[in-house]
Write an enzyme that holds these catalytic residues in place. Structure first.
Site, PDB file in Angstrom:
ATOM      1  N   HIS A 198      19.723  54.238 -46.459  1.00 22.34           N
ATOM      2  CA  HIS A 198      20.392  54.117 -45.158  1.00 22.34           C
ATOM      3  C   HIS A 198      19.803  52.941 -44.405  1.00 22.34           C
ATOM      4  O   HIS A 198      18.831  52.324 -44.850  1.00 22.34           O
ATOM      5  CB  HIS A 198      20.316  55.426 -44.361  1.00 22.34           C
ATOM      6  CG  HIS A 198      18.951  55.850 -43.920  1.00 22.34           C
ATOM      7  ND1 HIS A 198      17.929  56.162 -44.799  1.00 22.34           N
ATOM      8  CD2 HIS A 198      18.414  56.015 -42.674  1.00 22.34           C
ATOM      9  CE1 HIS A 198      16.853  56.518 -44.117  1.00 22.34           C
ATOM     10  NE2 HIS A 198      17.117  56.433 -42.829  1.00 22.34           N
ATOM     11  N   HIS A 217      18.290  52.441 -41.373  1.00 19.20           N
ATOM     12  CA  HIS A 217      17.181  52.406 -40.405  1.00 19.20           C
ATOM     13  C   HIS A 217      16.131  51.357 -40.784  1.00 19.20           C
ATOM     14  O   HIS A 217      15.804  51.188 -41.961  1.00 19.20           O
ATOM     15  CB  HIS A 217      16.541  53.792 -40.267  1.00 19.20           C
ATOM     16  CG  HIS A 217      17.379  54.741 -39.469  1.00 19.20           C
ATOM     17  ND1 HIS A 217      17.288  56.109 -39.575  1.00 19.20           N
ATOM     18  CD2 HIS A 217      18.350  54.499 -38.533  1.00 19.20           C
ATOM     19  CE1 HIS A 217      18.157  56.680 -38.743  1.00 19.20           C
ATOM     20  NE2 HIS A 217      18.813  55.728 -38.109  1.00 19.20           N
ATOM     21  N   ASP A 256      13.004  51.166 -40.674  1.00 18.41           N
ATOM     22  CA  ASP A 256      11.806  51.545 -41.442  1.00 18.41           C
ATOM     23  C   ASP A 256      12.140  51.812 -42.911  1.00 18.41           C
ATOM     24  O   ASP A 256      11.262  52.175 -43.701  1.00 18.41           O
ATOM     25  CB  ASP A 256      11.087  52.751 -40.803  1.00 18.41           C
ATOM     26  CG  ASP A 256      11.944  54.004 -40.718  1.00 18.41           C
ATOM     27  OD1 ASP A 256      13.166  53.889 -40.494  1.00 18.41           O
ATOM     28  OD2 ASP A 256      11.393  55.109 -40.884  1.00 18.41           O
ATOM     29  N   HIS A 257      13.402  51.610 -43.273  1.00 11.73           N
ATOM     30  CA  HIS A 257      13.822  51.715 -44.682  1.00 11.73           C
ATOM     31  C   HIS A 257      14.365  50.395 -45.231  1.00 11.73           C
ATOM     32  O   HIS A 257      14.373  50.202 -46.439  1.00 11.73           O
ATOM     33  CB  HIS A 257      14.888  52.817 -44.839  1.00 11.73           C
ATOM     34  CG  HIS A 257      14.341  54.187 -44.543  1.00 11.73           C
ATOM     35  ND1 HIS A 257      14.085  55.110 -45.532  1.00 11.73           N
ATOM     36  CD2 HIS A 257      13.950  54.764 -43.383  1.00 11.73           C
ATOM     37  CE1 HIS A 257      13.578  56.207 -44.971  1.00 11.73           C
ATOM     38  NE2 HIS A 257      13.491  56.025 -43.671  1.00 11.73           N
ATOM     39  N   HIS A 286      22.236  62.276 -41.103  1.00 10.39           N
ATOM     40  CA  HIS A 286      21.139  61.531 -40.477  1.00 10.39           C
ATOM     41  C   HIS A 286      21.677  60.182 -39.989  1.00 10.39           C
ATOM     42  O   HIS A 286      21.494  59.797 -38.841  1.00 10.39           O
ATOM     43  CB  HIS A 286      20.010  61.366 -41.484  1.00 10.39           C
ATOM     44  CG  HIS A 286      18.849  60.568 -40.994  1.00 10.39           C
ATOM     45  ND1 HIS A 286      17.984  61.022 -40.024  1.00 10.39           N
ATOM     46  CD2 HIS A 286      18.402  59.322 -41.330  1.00 10.39           C
ATOM     47  CE1 HIS A 286      17.050  60.095 -39.787  1.00 10.39           C
ATOM     48  NE2 HIS A 286      17.288  59.057 -40.570  1.00 10.39           N
ATOM     49  N   ASP A 322      16.168  60.036 -45.731  1.00 12.70           N
ATOM     50  CA  ASP A 322      15.803  60.883 -44.596  1.00 12.70           C
ATOM     51  C   ASP A 322      16.779  62.039 -44.421  1.00 12.70           C
ATOM     52  O   ASP A 322      16.949  62.556 -43.314  1.00 12.70           O
ATOM     53  CB  ASP A 322      15.768  60.054 -43.303  1.00 12.70           C
ATOM     54  CG  ASP A 322      14.570  59.120 -43.231  1.00 12.70           C
ATOM     55  OD1 ASP A 322      13.726  59.155 -44.148  1.00 12.70           O
ATOM     56  OD2 ASP A 322      14.490  58.347 -42.264  1.00 12.70           O
ATOM     57  N   HIS A 344       9.654  60.282 -45.964  1.00  9.77           N
ATOM     58  CA  HIS A 344       8.503  60.470 -45.064  1.00  9.77           C
ATOM     59  C   HIS A 344       7.586  61.605 -45.513  1.00  9.77           C
ATOM     60  O   HIS A 344       8.028  62.549 -46.171  1.00  9.77           O
ATOM     61  CB  HIS A 344       8.967  60.806 -43.636  1.00  9.77           C
ATOM     62  CG  HIS A 344       9.646  59.673 -42.932  1.00  9.77           C
ATOM     63  ND1 HIS A 344       8.983  58.771 -42.133  1.00  9.77           N
ATOM     64  CD2 HIS A 344      10.952  59.299 -42.910  1.00  9.77           C
ATOM     65  CE1 HIS A 344       9.837  57.896 -41.641  1.00  9.77           C
ATOM     66  NE2 HIS A 344      11.052  58.194 -42.090  1.00  9.77           N
TER      67      HIS A 344
HETATM   68 ZN   LIG Z   1      16.106  57.276 -41.032  1.00 10.44          ZN
END
Ligand SMILES: [Zn+2]
Length: 240
Positions: free
Chosen positions: A55, A57, A59-60, A111, A130, A168
């Site tokens: 996805h 985001h 942080d990915h 998400h 996530d 995570h």
């Molecule tokens: Zn995420």
């Protein structure tokens, strides 16, 4: 065989390196930060040939462009999301390849609206970003509780020994909530004790398996989306 190794990033993210020895190909899943992923690949003598995103985001996917620039790899990610450097658009039914291994993409919205899972069922591994965490699930940011519930069910329908690689290290907090949500479950109580010990020893609690999540993840075990929505709201305000 596919070798999967964790690369810890930021405070609690995992980037996953996926290596196929036969072809010497290496994919990196969700490189939110390029530097630790490139360093771990280099340390192992692996060359990254593909980025796979679950996805959008940051942080990915925040390290996509730097990994691509350093290695010349291709980038694959959800078709309907804004993925930096995306070359290959993924959606339900898309095929991924690394060496002779073939994976399939399933849509698991909730998400984020376009979140995908990358499933290598024959190799027994799946990357779920996530959407599902060990004993928990992601927050519902862009989709609906109905979608998220269905997405968790789709992951839970995979073969029970498939290893799930999540985005995570949230297992301890999730385990405490699970014990609160299902106080009568000995499977959850036992797993909570195991997770507490692993974290005290500084160990990573992933991957998990489909079978373990069916037995100990209250979100997976919720009977319908309304129960799921109640649990999700309770977890959002839970202080362990
Ligand atoms: Zn995420």
């Amino acid at each position: 065989m596919l070798q999967v190794v964790p690369v810890p990033a930021f405070s609690d993210n995992y980037i996953w390196l996926v290596h196929d020895e036969a072809s010497s190909e290496t994919a990196v899943v969700d490189p939110g930060d390029a530097a630790p992923a490139l360093a771990e690949a280099e340390r192992r003598g692996w060359t990254i040939t593909q980025v796979w995103n679950t996805h959008h985001h940051w942080d990915h996917s925040g390290g996509n462009l730097a990994v691509k620039e350093a290695t010349g790899c291709t980038v694959a990610g959800p078709a309907t999301e804004d993925i930096p450097g995306c070359d290959v658009a993924l959606s339900e039914g898309s095929e991924l390849r690394i060496g002779d291994h073939r994976g399939r993409v399933i849509d698991i919205p909730g998400h984020t609206a376009g979140h995908v899972a990358l499933v290598f069922e024959e190799a027994g591994v799946a990357f779920v970003g996530d959407t599902m965490f060990a004993m928990g699930c992601g927050k519902v940011f862009e989709g609906t509780p109905q979608q998220m519930h269905r997405s968790l069910q789709r992951i839970a329908e995979l073969r029970e020994d498939v290893k799930l690689y999540c985005g995570h290290e949230y297992t301890l907090s999730n385990a405490r909530f699970a014990a609160h949500a299902e106080p009568g479950s000995s499977a959850i109580a036992e797993r909570l004790a195991r997770v507490e010990q692993m974290r005290a020893d500084g160990q990573i609690t992933l991957p998990t398996t489909v079978g373990e999540e069916r037995a100990t993840n209250p979100f997976v075990r919720s009977s319908d989306w309304q129960e799921f929505a109640r649990l999700r709201a309770a977890k959002d305000s839970f202080r362990s």
